[in-house]
Design an enzyme around this catalytic site. Structure first.
Site, PDB file in Angstrom:
ATOM      1  CD  GLU A  38       9.217  17.802 -57.529  1.00 41.98           C
ATOM      2  OE1 GLU A  38       8.902  17.793 -56.330  1.00 41.98           O
ATOM      3  OE2 GLU A  38       8.493  17.300 -58.416  1.00 41.98           O
ATOM      4  CG  HIS A  48      11.663  14.264 -55.429  1.00 43.21           C
ATOM      5  ND1 HIS A  48      11.499  15.212 -56.414  1.00 43.21           N
ATOM      6  CD2 HIS A  48      10.657  13.376 -55.567  1.00 43.21           C
ATOM      7  CE1 HIS A  48      10.396  14.908 -57.109  1.00 43.21           C
ATOM      8  NE2 HIS A  48       9.878  13.799 -56.627  1.00 43.21           N
ATOM      9  CD  GLU A  77      10.245   9.757 -58.049  1.00 44.81           C
ATOM     10  OE1 GLU A  77       9.065   9.471 -57.851  1.00 44.81           O
ATOM     11  OE2 GLU A  77      10.761  10.815 -57.676  1.00 44.81           O
ATOM     12  N   GLY A  99       5.346  14.457 -62.867  1.00 43.04           N
ATOM     13  CA  GLY A  99       4.345  15.522 -62.958  1.00 43.04           C
ATOM     14  C   GLY A  99       4.023  15.939 -64.371  1.00 43.04           C
ATOM     15  CG  ASN A 102       6.615  13.255 -52.814  1.00 38.67           C
ATOM     16  OD1 ASN A 102       6.437  14.084 -51.932  1.00 38.67           O
ATOM     17  ND2 ASN A 102       7.504  13.428 -53.789  1.00 38.67           N
ATOM     18  CD1 TRP A 103       0.544  12.837 -49.903  1.00 34.98           C
ATOM     19  CD2 TRP A 103      -0.179  14.146 -48.242  1.00 34.98           C
ATOM     20  NE1 TRP A 103      -0.371  12.118 -49.190  1.00 34.98           N
ATOM     21  CE2 TRP A 103      -0.832  12.902 -48.159  1.00 34.98           C
ATOM     22  CE3 TRP A 103      -0.473  15.127 -47.293  1.00 34.98           C
ATOM     23  CZ2 TRP A 103      -1.773  12.611 -47.163  1.00 34.98           C
ATOM     24  CZ3 TRP A 103      -1.405  14.844 -46.307  1.00 34.98           C
ATOM     25  CH2 TRP A 103      -2.053  13.594 -46.251  1.00 34.98           C
ATOM     26  CE  LYS A 104       6.035  15.389 -56.392  1.00 35.19           C
ATOM     27  NZ  LYS A 104       6.391  15.539 -57.793  1.00 35.19           N
ATOM     28  CB  SER A 110       3.130  10.441 -64.901  1.00 34.28           C
ATOM     29  OG  SER A 110       3.527  11.797 -64.958  1.00 34.28           O
ATOM     30  N   GLY A 155       3.253  10.803 -56.766  1.00 33.54           N
ATOM     31  CA  GLY A 155       3.093  12.225 -56.465  1.00 33.54           C
ATOM     32  C   GLY A 155       1.642  12.638 -56.621  1.00 33.54           C
ATOM     33  N   GLY A 156       1.321  13.240 -57.748  1.00 35.51           N
ATOM     34  CA  GLY A 156      -0.015  13.783 -57.999  1.00 35.51           C
ATOM     35  C   GLY A 156      -1.158  12.848 -57.635  1.00 35.51           C
TER      36      GLY A 156
HETATM   37  P1  PGA Z   1       4.178  12.376 -60.015  1.00 31.00           P
HETATM   38  O1  PGA Z   1       5.400  12.598 -58.990  1.00 31.00           O
HETATM   39  O2  PGA Z   1       3.544  11.054 -59.636  1.00 31.00           O
HETATM   40  O3  PGA Z   1       3.273  13.542 -59.782  1.00 31.00           O
HETATM   41  O4  PGA Z   1       4.757  12.338 -61.381  1.00 31.00           O
HETATM   42  C1  PGA Z   1       6.179  11.534 -58.539  1.00 31.00           C
HETATM   43  C2  PGA Z   1       7.241  12.061 -57.626  1.00 31.00           C
HETATM   44  O5  PGA Z   1       7.722  13.166 -57.874  1.00 31.00           O
HETATM   45  O6  PGA Z   1       7.615  11.417 -56.624  1.00 31.00           O
END
Ligand code: PGA
Length: 259
Positions: free
Chosen positions: A99, A97, A169, A175, A9-11, A215, A236-237
């Site tokens: 977010e 998600h 999640e 993050g 997930n590149w966001k 994470s 994500g990251g």
């Molecule tokens: P993260 O994000 O790996 O940066 O914690 C995961 C996600 O939000 O899908």
């Protein structure tokens, strides 16, 4: 056990050039691999068509979107429909998600509509659920996750639910560098599978992919993926650097081969 699923997930990251470079690096590296796992990249909307071109050429990964509209089409300025995503070759779409729930106020009602439209357009919804830090502190994590899943997904028929992926999640782990321990992840994943089993029966629950996200990185992926109910990760990251993401795919492959 079924093969793992690893989704990046590149966001809202990367400019066009950087996005192309990352696609190229991943496509090139995966060229030599005989993969058992399914790999999916979810770049921002403007890069999706380029990403699906890379995916088609590579044959080693698929593309996903990070969101879609809850409406079929029409006067919804700024929205992107499930059909449009399907038309550019998108096969997966993240839904709900944390977010989006937090910054865009998405509710279970919005999410269930998105899930329906995605399934109608042959796109696999990757439905995200997870509790906040204070909900875990109060021991409410199972109630929260159970409500999120029931409200947004359990209206589906068994035939529809077979095409859904669930990503657990925990919001406190996204993050933040804090990861759920393998035991915490396994406990929640087993709980989710039991929920699915009660609603849709043993076979569908067994085949359901339940991903861990929050994470997850090259260092902890293997131990998380080794848990019997962890079927892969939503990353994500660590999906923003080719080497880190490839190391996570390698972890998924390692576990897959041991089974
Ligand atoms: P993260 O994000 O790996 O940066 O914690 C995961 C996600 O939000 O899908």
């Amino acid at each position: 056990m079924k093969d793992k699923l690893v989704i990046g997930n590149w966001k809202m990251n990367k400019n066009f050039e950087e996005a192309e470079e990352l696609l190229e690096d991943i496509a090139e590296a995966l060229e030599d691999w005989v993969l058992r796992s399914t790999v999916v990249l979810c770049p921002p909307f403007p890069y999706l068509e380029m990403a699906t071109d890379y995916a088609d050429e590579s044959g080693h990964f698929a593309c996903g979107a990070q969101n879609c509209a809850e409406f079929e089409d029409g006067a919804y300025t700024g929205e992107v429909s499930a059909k449009m995503l399907h038309d550019v070759g998108v096969q997966f779409c993240i839904v709900g998600h944390s977010e989006r729930r937090k910054y865009f106020g998405e509710s279970s009602e919005n999410l269930s509509k998105k899930v329906n439209l995605l399934l109608e357009n042959d796109i696999i919804p990757v439905f995200c659920c997870g509790e906040l830090q204070n909900e875990r502190e109060h021991g409410k994590q199972f109630d929260v996750v159970s409500a999120q899943i029931k409200e947004a997904l359990f209206h589906l028929t068994a035939e529809q639910f077979e095409h859904v992926v669930i990503a657990y999640e925990p919001v406190w782990a996204i993050g933040t560098g804090l990861t759920a321990s393998p035991k915490q992840a396994e406990e929640m994943h087993a709980f989710i599978r039991t929920l699915a089993e009660k609603q849709y029966g043993t076979e569908i629950a067994y085949n359901l992919h339940i991903l861990y996200g929050g994470s997850c990185n090259a260092q902890n992926a293997l131990e998380l993926f080794m848990q019997p109910n962890v079927d892969g990760g939503l990353i994500g990251g660590a999906s923003l650097k080719a080497n880190d993401f490839l190391a996570i795919i390698e972890a998924a492959e390692t576990v897959g081969k041991e089974e």
